[in-house]
Structures are given as C-alpha cells and as structure tokens.
Write a protein that holds these residues in place. Sequence first.
Motif, PDB file in Angstrom:
ATOM      1  N   LYS A  40       0.833  -1.200   0.000  1.00 34.30           N
ATOM      2  CA  LYS A  40       0.000   0.000   0.000  1.00 34.30           C
ATOM      3  C   LYS A  40       0.874   1.258   0.000  1.00 34.30           C
ATOM      4  O   LYS A  40       0.577   2.224  -0.715  1.00 34.30           O
ATOM      5  N   ALA A  41       1.961   1.236   0.773  1.00 37.59           N
ATOM      6  CA  ALA A  41       2.855   2.406   0.821  1.00 37.59           C
ATOM      7  C   ALA A  41       3.430   2.693  -0.572  1.00 37.59           C
ATOM      8  O   ALA A  41       3.551   3.858  -0.968  1.00 37.59           O
ATOM      9  N   ILE A  42       3.749   1.631  -1.308  1.00 37.63           N
ATOM     10  CA  ILE A  42       4.331   1.829  -2.636  1.00 37.63           C
ATOM     11  C   ILE A  42       3.254   2.287  -3.628  1.00 37.63           C
ATOM     12  O   ILE A  42       3.493   3.161  -4.463  1.00 37.63           O
ATOM     13  N   PHE A  43       2.053   1.724  -3.502  1.00 33.72           N
ATOM     14  CA  PHE A  43       0.947   2.185  -4.359  1.00 33.72           C
ATOM     15  C   PHE A  43       0.645   3.660  -4.070  1.00 33.72           C
ATOM     16  O   PHE A  43       0.393   4.444  -4.984  1.00 33.72           O
ATOM     17  N   ASP A  44       0.655   4.025  -2.786  1.00 28.75           N
ATOM     18  CA  ASP A  44       0.375   5.425  -2.410  1.00 28.75           C
ATOM     19  C   ASP A  44       1.427   6.366  -3.003  1.00 28.75           C
ATOM     20  O   ASP A  44       1.108   7.464  -3.463  1.00 28.75           O
ATOM     21  N   LEU A  45       2.664   5.916  -2.981  1.00 30.49           N
ATOM     22  CA  LEU A  45       3.730   6.711  -3.605  1.00 30.49           C
ATOM     23  C   LEU A  45       3.440   6.848  -5.102  1.00 30.49           C
ATOM     24  O   LEU A  45       3.591   7.926  -5.685  1.00 30.49           O
ATOM     25  N   GLY A  46       2.984   5.755  -5.703  1.00 31.99           N
ATOM     26  CA  GLY A  46       2.612   5.776  -7.126  1.00 31.99           C
ATOM     27  C   GLY A  46       1.525   6.803  -7.397  1.00 31.99           C
ATOM     28  O   GLY A  46       1.589   7.553  -8.376  1.00 31.99           O
ATOM     29  N   ALA A  47       0.533   6.849  -6.502  1.00 31.14           N
ATOM     30  CA  ALA A  47      -0.569   7.802  -6.693  1.00 31.14           C
ATOM     31  C   ALA A  47      -0.053   9.233  -6.611  1.00 31.14           C
ATOM     32  O   ALA A  47      -0.472  10.100  -7.389  1.00 31.14           O
ATOM     33  N   SER A  48       0.891   9.482  -5.706  1.00 34.55           N
ATOM     34  CA  SER A  48       1.394  10.860  -5.593  1.00 34.55           C
ATOM     35  C   SER A  48       2.307  11.211  -6.772  1.00 34.55           C
ATOM     36  O   SER A  48       2.300  12.348  -7.240  1.00 34.55           O
ATOM     37  N   VAL A  49       3.063  10.228  -7.264  1.00 30.94           N
ATOM     38  CA  VAL A  49       3.879  10.481  -8.464  1.00 30.94           C
ATOM     39  C   VAL A  49       2.955  10.789  -9.642  1.00 30.94           C
ATOM     40  O   VAL A  49       3.217  11.693 -10.444  1.00 30.94           O
ATOM     41  N   GLY A  57       5.064  18.096 -12.978  1.00 36.20           N
ATOM     42  CA  GLY A  57       6.180  18.193 -12.044  1.00 36.20           C
ATOM     43  C   GLY A  57       7.516  17.888 -12.707  1.00 36.20           C
ATOM     44  O   GLY A  57       7.621  16.952 -13.493  1.00 36.20           O
ATOM     45  N   GLY A  58       8.521  18.675 -12.406  1.00 33.82           N
ATOM     46  CA  GLY A  58       9.850  18.495 -12.991  1.00 33.82           C
ATOM     47  C   GLY A  58      10.699  17.537 -12.166  1.00 33.82           C
ATOM     48  O   GLY A  58      10.234  16.937 -11.194  1.00 33.82           O
ATOM     49  N   VAL A  59      11.953  17.437 -12.584  1.00 31.65           N
ATOM     50  CA  VAL A  59      12.885  16.516 -11.939  1.00 31.65           C
ATOM     51  C   VAL A  59      12.997  16.775 -10.439  1.00 31.65           C
ATOM     52  O   VAL A  59      13.033  15.854  -9.625  1.00 31.65           O
ATOM     53  N   GLU A  60      13.018  18.054 -10.049  1.00 32.31           N
ATOM     54  CA  GLU A  60      13.221  18.375  -8.627  1.00 32.31           C
ATOM     55  C   GLU A  60      12.061  17.881  -7.767  1.00 32.31           C
ATOM     56  O   GLU A  60      12.225  17.625  -6.583  1.00 32.31           O
ATOM     57  N   PHE A 113      18.078  10.170 -12.740  1.00 34.20           N
ATOM     58  CA  PHE A 113      17.414  11.317 -12.125  1.00 34.20           C
ATOM     59  C   PHE A 113      18.396  12.212 -11.382  1.00 34.20           C
ATOM     60  O   PHE A 113      18.199  13.412 -11.277  1.00 34.20           O
ATOM     61  N   HIS A 114      19.468  11.602 -10.867  1.00 37.83           N
ATOM     62  CA  HIS A 114      20.458  12.400 -10.152  1.00 37.83           C
ATOM     63  C   HIS A 114      21.453  13.054 -11.099  1.00 37.83           C
ATOM     64  O   HIS A 114      22.207  13.926 -10.688  1.00 37.83           O
ATOM     65  N   SER A 115      21.460  12.620 -12.355  1.00 41.20           N
ATOM     66  CA  SER A 115      22.376  13.238 -13.309  1.00 41.20           C
ATOM     67  C   SER A 115      21.756  14.484 -13.944  1.00 41.20           C
ATOM     68  O   SER A 115      22.438  15.258 -14.597  1.00 41.20           O
ATOM     69  N   PHE A 116      20.460  14.648 -13.721  1.00 47.00           N
ATOM     70  CA  PHE A 116      19.800  15.853 -14.252  1.00 47.00           C
ATOM     71  C   PHE A 116      19.739  16.921 -13.175  1.00 47.00           C
ATOM     72  O   PHE A 116      19.348  16.647 -12.045  1.00 47.00           O
ATOM     73  N   GLU A 117      20.142  18.122 -13.533  1.00 46.11           N
ATOM     74  CA  GLU A 117      20.046  19.209 -12.573  1.00 46.11           C
ATOM     75  C   GLU A 117      18.624  19.742 -12.557  1.00 46.11           C
ATOM     76  O   GLU A 117      17.906  19.641 -13.538  1.00 46.11           O
ATOM     77  N   ASP A 118      18.246  20.339 -11.422  1.00 51.79           N
ATOM     78  CA  ASP A 118      16.917  20.933 -11.320  1.00 51.79           C
ATOM     79  C   ASP A 118      16.717  21.940 -12.445  1.00 51.79           C
ATOM     80  O   ASP A 118      17.551  22.818 -12.653  1.00 51.79           O
ATOM     81  N   PRO A 130       9.686  13.823 -17.462  1.00 47.63           N
ATOM     82  CA  PRO A 130      10.486  13.071 -16.490  1.00 47.63           C
ATOM     83  C   PRO A 130       9.667  12.098 -15.643  1.00 47.63           C
ATOM     84  O   PRO A 130      10.214  11.153 -15.114  1.00 47.63           O
ATOM     85  N   GLY A 131       8.368  12.393 -15.516  1.00 46.68           N
ATOM     86  CA  GLY A 131       7.547  11.491 -14.696  1.00 46.68           C
ATOM     87  C   GLY A 131       7.216  10.183 -15.394  1.00 46.68           C
ATOM     88  O   GLY A 131       6.891   9.196 -14.738  1.00 46.68           O
TER      89      GLY A 131
END
Length: 168
Positions: A40-49, A57-60, A113-118, A130-131
């Motif tokens: 559920k925690a991972i699905f919830d993260l999916g919903a917010s993404v 939403g951008g990379v940052e 994702f860490h190689s891209f600057e904000d 990016p999403g």
Amino acid sequence: MSNCNALFGRLQTQHLAVNNLIQWGDHLSVEDAAIDAQHKAIFDLGASVYESWRGGGGVEVLRPAVDKLANLLPAHFAFEERMLTDIGYEDLAQHMAEHRGMLDELGSMQERFHSFEDGHESPGGSLLAPGWPIMQFLLGFTVGHVMSSDMSYCQTLIASRVGVRGNA
Ligand SMILES: [Fe+2]
Ligand SMILES: [Fe+2]
C-alpha cells in the motif's frame, strides 16, 4: 467537435484507468498484514507520483519520489523473499529474479534522475516527461508484479498457515 469529445473521453478514461491501477484495495491483499502495508505504501507513492506527473512536475519534484522508492522497494523485496523462503515457495527463484530485474531498473532510473540538474532536464539527452519513466516503472510494479506474481504466492501462504495450525 465529435473528435474532440472522443479524445477528451479517451483521456478521461485513461486517467481513470491509470488511477485505478495505482489504487491499492482489498482485492490486492495477499493475506499478510505486513506485506499488504508495504504494498500500500508503494501504491500510495505511485498515486502521488501520478499527481505530480499530471501536474507537470519536474525533476526536482520527482527525484525525491524516486529516492523514496529506492528505499521502500529493496526493503519490501527482502522482507517478501524471507517470507517466501520460510513457506518454501516453489517459484521463489523466478520471483526473486523479477525483484532483481526491478531493482536494476530502479537503480538506473535513480542514477539518471540524479544526473539531471533541477530545471535542466535535458543535458545532452532529452527527458521531455520526467515522470513517465517512473510511472512506467510503477505500473510495472503494481500491474506487472503485485497483481500477478505476488498474488500467485497467496495460496501457498494461506496453505502454509493452515498447515501450521493443522500440525499444532
Ligand atoms: Fe514480489
Ligand atoms: Fe510484493
């Protein structure tokens, strides 16, 4: 005009479909409270993404979600693999290989994702949306893995408990 309405209808349908696919519900329960909570925690993260992604939403904004996923997923897989080992799950090797594949994919995505600057999302390459790679990954986890592979061990898990009770 009708084309426009049809397109709008399609987009709405797609929105509802994706929303449903990242919505955890009792139908996805594997009958183990700890694993259900982790899923559920991972699905919830999916919903917010998904919401961030739809909001452009951008990379940052998305990078912390990838990092969070990189914390949640290995811990969940390790927990699940211990449980599957304990109950002597016959498809353990195949299941672990699926986990490994997802962790490799997530590792590459996190690196990317860490190689891209904000605000500079296309140094040499383009990351137009990016999403999208995170959404694809998360759908692979929710639909491709939890809804099929994880649901497959559910019967073995239940049977193992009946066995334990029966022997007690
Ligand atoms: Fe799994
Ligand atoms: Fe799982």
